[in-house]
Design an enzyme around this catalytic site. Structure first.
Site, PDB file in Angstrom:
ATOM      1  N   GLU A 186      -5.925   7.385 -10.324  1.00  0.00           N
ATOM      2  CA  GLU A 186      -4.228   7.185 -10.360  1.00  0.00           C
ATOM      3  C   GLU A 186      -3.901   5.755 -10.825  1.00  0.00           C
ATOM      4  OE1 GLU A 186      -0.888   7.279  -6.935  1.00  0.00           O
ATOM      5  OE2 GLU A 186      -2.881   7.966  -6.258  1.00  0.00           O
TER       6      GLU A 186
ATOM      7  N   GLU B 199      -0.910  -6.455  -1.850  1.00  0.00           N
ATOM      8  CA  GLU B 199      -1.528  -7.449  -1.073  1.00  0.00           C
ATOM      9  C   GLU B 199      -2.799  -6.642  -0.849  1.00  0.00           C
ATOM     10  OE1 GLU B 199       2.608  -8.431  -0.574  1.00  0.00           O
ATOM     11  OE2 GLU B 199       1.532  -6.428  -0.489  1.00  0.00           O
TER      12      GLU B 199
ATOM     13  N   SER C  78      -0.639  -1.091  -1.821  1.00  0.00           N
ATOM     14  CA  SER C  78       0.250  -2.469  -1.926  1.00  0.00           C
ATOM     15  C   SER C  78      -0.421  -3.513  -2.551  1.00  0.00           C
ATOM     16  CB  SER C  78       0.731  -2.998  -0.625  1.00  0.00           C
ATOM     17  OG  SER C  78      -0.293  -3.478   0.120  1.00  0.00           O
TER      18      SER C  78
ATOM     19  N   SER D  50       4.288  12.863  -2.894  1.00  0.00           N
ATOM     20  CA  SER D  50       4.922  13.167  -4.086  1.00  0.00           C
ATOM     21  C   SER D  50       5.332  14.391  -4.741  1.00  0.00           C
ATOM     22  CB  SER D  50       4.431  12.239  -5.048  1.00  0.00           C
ATOM     23  OG  SER D  50       4.134  10.929  -4.939  1.00  0.00           O
TER      24      SER D  50
END
Length: 233
Positions: free
Chosen positions: A100, A211, A209, A17
């Site tokens: 984060e 999941e 993610s 990022s």
């Protein structure tokens, strides 16, 4: 490896990022030859403005390039630019992810509030506010954002739960933004609300993610049996 009092870094890091504007980045790299998986890793702070660092922006659906691919070819950083001890990089990285995903979202929520305000203003302008389903969605978004803030202030909030919550909330806000735009959201140059919708598609993928988050919650927070894993050959 260490060479002349400096770490020498060679390798590749993707989905970094804001690397194109950053002065420094952290790198989780293997510093113990022969080690495997999460063992033998170190967490280094590496200056970006040097020979041996190449940044390649990744163009996104939004037309912007927040994410980047970074190549390190003999890049250097001082031996003291390490967080934790050599070989403890995985532990430091997991702590970083915890911040984060968790309480650090307090700053992120300021951006969420600005986006929600923009959606409400647009709903007034386009007349979408007259739709009871839109009004319900806006009220729900406002209430859930307050819940998000209160949970982020709790010292015992599981970071993975926070990440699961805000990423799904933000995607719903992006979908609501498209609803209030109506036909405007389908034509012309991308505006802020269209970018909100497109960018939010990635929310449930980056920083872990959904999941993976569900697995972590099940195993670490609830103490459920671990999912069977096959060791690589």
């Amino acid at each position: 490896m260490l060479e002349g009092g400096e770490w020498v870094v060679t390798g590749q890091k993707v989905w970094t990022s804001l690397a194109h504007v950053a002065d420094w980045c952290f790198v989780l790299c293997r510093t113990e030859p022969g080690s495997r998986r999460h063992h033998g890793l170190s967490y280094l702070l590496v200056p970006m403005r040097q020979a041996g660092v190449e940044v390649r922006p990744i163009r996104q659906l939004t037309g912007t390039s927040e994410f980047n691919e970074v190549f390190f070819d003999g890049a250097r950083t001082a031996a003291g630019n390490i967080l934790g001890a050599p070989g403890e990089g995985w532990r430091v990285a997991m702590a970083t992810l915890g911040y984060e995903r968790g309480v650090s979202t307090l700053g992120q929520q300021l951006g969420f509030q600005r986006e929600l305000t923009k959606v409400i203003e647009t709903a007034r302008r386009t007349g979408a506010l007259d739709d009871p389903l839109v009004r319900d969605g806006l009220a729900r978004s406002w209430l859930e954002l307050r819940i998000m803030r209160l949970n982020a202030l709790r010292p015992d909030t599981e970071p993975t739960i926070a990440k699961l919550y805000w990423s799904r909330w933000h995607q719903r806000l992006g979908e609501l933004a498209q609803d209030v735009l109506g036909k405007e959201g389908l034509v012309g140059e991308l505006n802020d609300l269209q970018r909100l919708y497109l960018f939010s598609r990635a929310d449930t993928i980056y920083a872990g993610s959904s999941e993976i988050q569900l697995n972590i919650i099940a195993e670490r927070a609830l103490g459920l049996p671990k999912e069977p894993r096959t060791e690589p050959r």
